[in-house]
Scaffold this motif. Structure first.
Motif, mmCIF file in Angstrom:
data_model
loop_
_atom_site.group_PDB
_atom_site.id
_atom_site.type_symbol
_atom_site.label_atom_id
_atom_site.label_comp_id
_atom_site.label_asym_id
_atom_site.label_seq_id
_atom_site.Cartn_x
_atom_site.Cartn_y
_atom_site.Cartn_z
ATOM 1 N N ARG A 154 -57.114 -28.246 -13.439
ATOM 2 C CA ARG A 154 -57.745 -27.161 -14.370
ATOM 3 C C ARG A 154 -58.559 -27.880 -15.115
ATOM 4 O O ARG A 154 -59.648 -26.973 -15.410
ATOM 5 C CB ARG A 154 -56.490 -26.833 -15.299
ATOM 6 C CG ARG A 154 -55.257 -26.399 -14.741
ATOM 7 C CD ARG A 154 -55.468 -25.155 -13.737
ATOM 8 N NE ARG A 154 -54.378 -24.323 -13.672
ATOM 9 C CZ ARG A 154 -53.476 -24.733 -12.619
ATOM 10 N NH1 ARG A 154 -53.395 -25.969 -12.034
ATOM 11 N NH2 ARG A 154 -52.349 -23.803 -12.333
ATOM 12 N N THR A 180 -61.081 -29.947 -14.292
ATOM 13 C CA THR A 180 -62.298 -29.869 -13.564
ATOM 14 C C THR A 180 -62.643 -28.599 -13.103
ATOM 15 O O THR A 180 -64.024 -28.381 -13.189
ATOM 16 C CB THR A 180 -61.498 -30.594 -11.925
ATOM 17 O OG1 THR A 180 -61.382 -32.033 -12.312
ATOM 18 C CG2 THR A 180 -62.894 -30.454 -10.689
ATOM 19 N N THR A 181 -61.840 -27.597 -12.860
ATOM 20 C CA THR A 181 -62.245 -26.180 -12.804
ATOM 21 C C THR A 181 -62.952 -25.832 -13.954
ATOM 22 O O THR A 181 -64.281 -25.125 -13.891
ATOM 23 C CB THR A 181 -61.012 -25.570 -12.724
ATOM 24 O OG1 THR A 181 -60.483 -25.697 -11.440
ATOM 25 C CG2 THR A 181 -61.551 -23.935 -12.302
ATOM 26 N N ALA A 199 -66.993 -24.610 -13.871
ATOM 27 C CA ALA A 199 -67.329 -23.246 -14.437
ATOM 28 C C ALA A 199 -68.564 -23.313 -15.537
ATOM 29 O O ALA A 199 -69.344 -22.542 -15.736
ATOM 30 C CB ALA A 199 -66.228 -22.413 -15.096
ATOM 31 N N GLN A 242 -66.780 -16.503 -14.978
ATOM 32 C CA GLN A 242 -66.268 -17.892 -14.295
ATOM 33 C C GLN A 242 -65.395 -18.675 -15.230
ATOM 34 O O GLN A 242 -64.523 -19.215 -15.116
ATOM 35 C CB GLN A 242 -67.158 -18.639 -13.586
ATOM 36 C CG GLN A 242 -68.050 -17.671 -12.425
ATOM 37 C CD GLN A 242 -68.956 -18.519 -11.786
ATOM 38 O OE1 GLN A 242 -69.249 -19.556 -12.158
ATOM 39 N NE2 GLN A 242 -69.497 -17.987 -10.633
ATOM 40 N N ALA A 247 -61.320 -19.531 -15.636
ATOM 41 C CA ALA A 247 -61.023 -20.940 -15.568
ATOM 42 C C ALA A 247 -60.210 -21.068 -16.898
ATOM 43 O O ALA A 247 -59.168 -22.113 -16.910
ATOM 44 C CB ALA A 247 -62.144 -21.821 -15.500
ATOM 45 N N SER A 285 -56.452 -19.724 -16.487
ATOM 46 C CA SER A 285 -55.756 -20.687 -15.708
ATOM 47 C C SER A 285 -55.191 -21.924 -16.519
ATOM 48 O O SER A 285 -54.112 -22.314 -16.378
ATOM 49 C CB SER A 285 -56.568 -20.942 -14.159
ATOM 50 O OG SER A 285 -55.791 -21.970 -13.446
#
Length: 294
Positions: A206, A208-209, A213, A231, A235, A238
């Motif tokens: 998460r 890293t996402t 983004a 985006q 992110a 989540s």
């Protein structure tokens, strides 16, 4: 003519040889017959195979058992829940630690469920019939503790026999505790953040996402393209959902990857993810403002 002294030495040598042979034969028979050592309560068997990550199918000449490793539970694959996190790895590890045909020693747990197969033939996979036992390999290592060191099992609800007067069970409980501590320190198994199914791995994923983004911060800070709000918002959603799981109890806590975590583990992961979320929210607001001015 043979002297009396030489005859006595020959007799002593012959008797000694017979004693050694008797001990070897007795030990071998103990392994193949499933004989119990009255002094230690141990039983000797051969491994037929591993049934999942914490159950062994074992046999002797006159009996066959399913044996569950006491003190631990491994992730498993079932028709209802599918394949749990690290279930294949746990199964492979147990097959490596107790390969087919290898000798093992069992010490049963008082009141442990199950016992010998009803049909006397075995070969089934009814794990509910497995008896709980401490299982040692041919080197005397507690197999459950070795799996704990690899981070592939979690403590069972009943736990190990702590505070017992039995020195063997006390040593086993200590070995299990040391195994779990080793896995945690080394980031092995359920504590490995490089594995996507573990909770540390989910937290790292998460974060890293969120970073992806946002994109390179220096680029948009110097007037380049700002992060795409949609985006970043996806992110954030989540990551926030996982943060809620870390903050609350629920059915998800019954999964092995969650049961492996201590309260301190969970708190540290929650704080790490929360810091990433708060930082991303601050950047998201600033980036939107810059984009609006542009």
């Amino acid at each position: 003519m043979t002297s009396p002294g030489r005859r006595r030495r020959s007799v002593v040598w012959l008797l000694g040889s017979l004693v050694v042979i008797g001990l070897v034969v007795s030990g071998a028979w103990a392994v193949v017959s499933g004989r119990r050592d009255a002094s230690s309560g141990a039983e000797h068997y051969r491994v037929v195979g591993a049934v999942g990550g914490d159950v062994l199918d074992v046999t002797a000449v006159r009996t066959r058992h399913l044996v569950r490793l006491s003190g631990v539970e491994a992730p498993r694959t079932t028709a209802a829940s599918g394949t749990e996190c690290l279930a294949p790895e746990a199964h492979d590890a147990l097959r490596r630690l107790a390969p087919t045909g290898s000798p093992i020693t069992l010490r049963g747990e008082p009141g442990g469920p199950g016992g010998a197969r009803a049909d006397g033939r075995g070969g089934g996979s009814d794990e509910a019939a497995a008896q709980a036992a401490a299982v040692y390999d041919h080197r005397g290592r507690l197999i459950a503790a070795e799996l704990a060191r690899d981070g592939l099992v979690v403590p069972s609800p009943t736990g190990a026999s702590e505070g017992t007067a039995d020195p063997t069970r006390a040593r086993d409980a200590e070995a299990l505790a040391e195994g779990f501590d080793h896995a945690r320190t080394e980031g092995a198994g359920f504590y490995d953040e490089d594995l996507a199914c573990t909770v540390p791995g989910q937290v790292r994923g998460r974060i890293t996402t969120l970073q992806l983004a946002l994109g390179p911060r220096q680029q948009w800070a110097d007037g380049g393209s700002a992060p795409v709000p949609a985006q970043v918002d996806a992110a954030l959603a989540s990551a926030t959902d996982l943060w809620r799981h870390l903050s609350t109890d629920g059915p998800h806590r019954g999964a092995p990857e969650w049961r492996a975590l201590s309260a301190n583990d969970t708190a540290l992961l929650r704080m790490r993810l929360e810091a990433a979320i708060v930082g991303t929210q601050a950047v998201r607001f600033g980036a939107s403002t810059l984009a609006g001015r542009g």
